[in-house]
Write a protein that holds these residues in place. Structure first.
Motif, PDB file in Angstrom:
ATOM      1  N   ASN A 208       0.810  -1.217   0.000  1.00 42.80           N
ATOM      2  CA  ASN A 208       0.000   0.000   0.000  1.00 42.80           C
ATOM      3  C   ASN A 208       0.844   1.269   0.000  1.00 42.80           C
ATOM      4  N   PHE A 321      -7.546  -2.988   0.076  1.00 42.08           N
ATOM      5  CA  PHE A 321      -6.645  -2.623  -0.999  1.00 42.08           C
ATOM      6  C   PHE A 321      -6.781  -1.140  -1.299  1.00 42.08           C
ATOM      7  N   ARG A 322      -5.776  -0.614  -2.011  1.00 46.73           N
ATOM      8  CA  ARG A 322      -5.821   0.793  -2.394  1.00 46.73           C
ATOM      9  C   ARG A 322      -6.864   1.006  -3.473  1.00 46.73           C
TER      10      ARG A 322
END
Length: 322
Positions: A208, A321-322
């Protein structure tokens, strides 16, 4: 390590939420309680209250060696502005108790001697814009958040932080998507405070952030005999990746990623120089497994220096998640 949590998403049938959690690990000891009412007003304003205690042994996390005990109490609100825009803020006191260890470097020990036990009247604010077609696995749309945090003038430490993060998703064929994202942050002291509090520093490196480099390892280090990451008051990171679904799968809960990451953090006495950014390229797997988000990646640094901490294979669990 001991972890436990209780979450009630529909408290007594009212739609309100109550969360309790504890975590006792080698690095952190935390206890949190959160109450959240998503229907505080008929027009969609939500309100929550929180109380938390966090004890961090930063040296055990591989960072500059010190101990931080923070107790926080506060209230937060979120205001829907339109279909795609919202504004939120929080307000409340923090008590920050810092303690040196035998391995604490001189510059950090000197700060702790001046600020061993501080009260912060902290406020945060953020504006979000979100047009993504999915929160879990977007293929098109734009997400942006502008955020700020400050220790108000009544605080023992007066500081502020401001940041902006964004992601653009562009669809290709067969649910393949291209994502470009960036994250910038800046922090400084103001008023009677001369030094930005080091425990509010930004970090870069790892999942990340900049994959291929050890988590939180990029940027300034302390002056100890064995230098450790100190973080910085300025951050610049970015990524570009192609997201590829598992073709033929019955559910869209996993995707491959071909990516290039870049970034660095800088200290208050350093110039922001783009040629100091570190880059890495690799392949990853994002999977929303039945027990939570799972991310695997293998990245090769493209311009690492001898002093950099390389970690090509990385694994994270339980973080979105990004």
């Amino acid at each position: 390590m001991v972890q436990a949590s209780i979450s009630q998403k529909n408290l007594f049938g009212t739609g309100k939420e109550l969360d309790l959690s504890i975590d006792n690990s080698r690095v952190t000891k935390t206890a949190r309680i959160r109450y959240f009412n998503p229907y505080h007003t008929p027009n969609g304003v939500s309100r929550g209250f929180y109380l938390s205690f966090i004890d961090i042994d930063a040296g055990e996390a591989g960072l500059v060696d010190y101990i931080n005990e923070t107790t926080s109490l506060g209230v937060n609100y979120r205001f829907p502005l339109s279909e795609h825009n919202a504004f939120g803020f929080s307000f409340g006191p923090d008590r920050v108790k810092l303690q040196s260890t035998s391995e604490t470097p001189p510059e950090i020990d000197a700060y702790i001697k001046v600020h061993p036990d501080d009260w912060l009247l902290k406020t945060t604010a953020n504006w979000t814009h979100d047009t993504r077609d999915s929160i879990l696995y977007p293929t098109r749309g734009f997400y942006a958040i502008i955020s700020g945090e400050a220790g108000l003038p009544a605080s023992d430490v007066e500081y502020y932080k401001a940041g902006i993060r964004g992601d653009i998703y562009i669809p290709f064929v067969y649910d393949i998507a291209f994502r470009v994202g960036g994250d910038m942050g800046y922090g400084a002291a103001y008023g009677d405070t001369k030094l930005f509090p080091f425990y509010k520093n930004y970090y870069a490196g790892g999942p990340n952030s900049v994959r291929g480099y050890k988590a939180r390892s990029l940027g300034p280090e302390d002056s100890g005999l064995t230098p450790r990451p100190l973080g910085g008051n300025r951050k610049l990171t970015g990524t570009a990746e192609i997201l590829i679904p598992f073709f033929g799968a019955e559910t869209q809960d996993k995707r491959f990623a071909l990516f290039v990451d870049g970034g660095m953090v800088f200290g208050p006495n350093e110039d922001v120089e783009l040629n100091e950014l570190r880059y890495a390229a690799g392949i990853g797997l994002n999977w929303y497994s039945p027990v939570g988000p799972l991310q695997l990646s293998y990245a090769v640094p493209l311009n690492d220096e001898p002093e950099d901490d390389i970690e090509k294979f990385q694994f994270t669990f339980g973080r979105s998640f990004r």
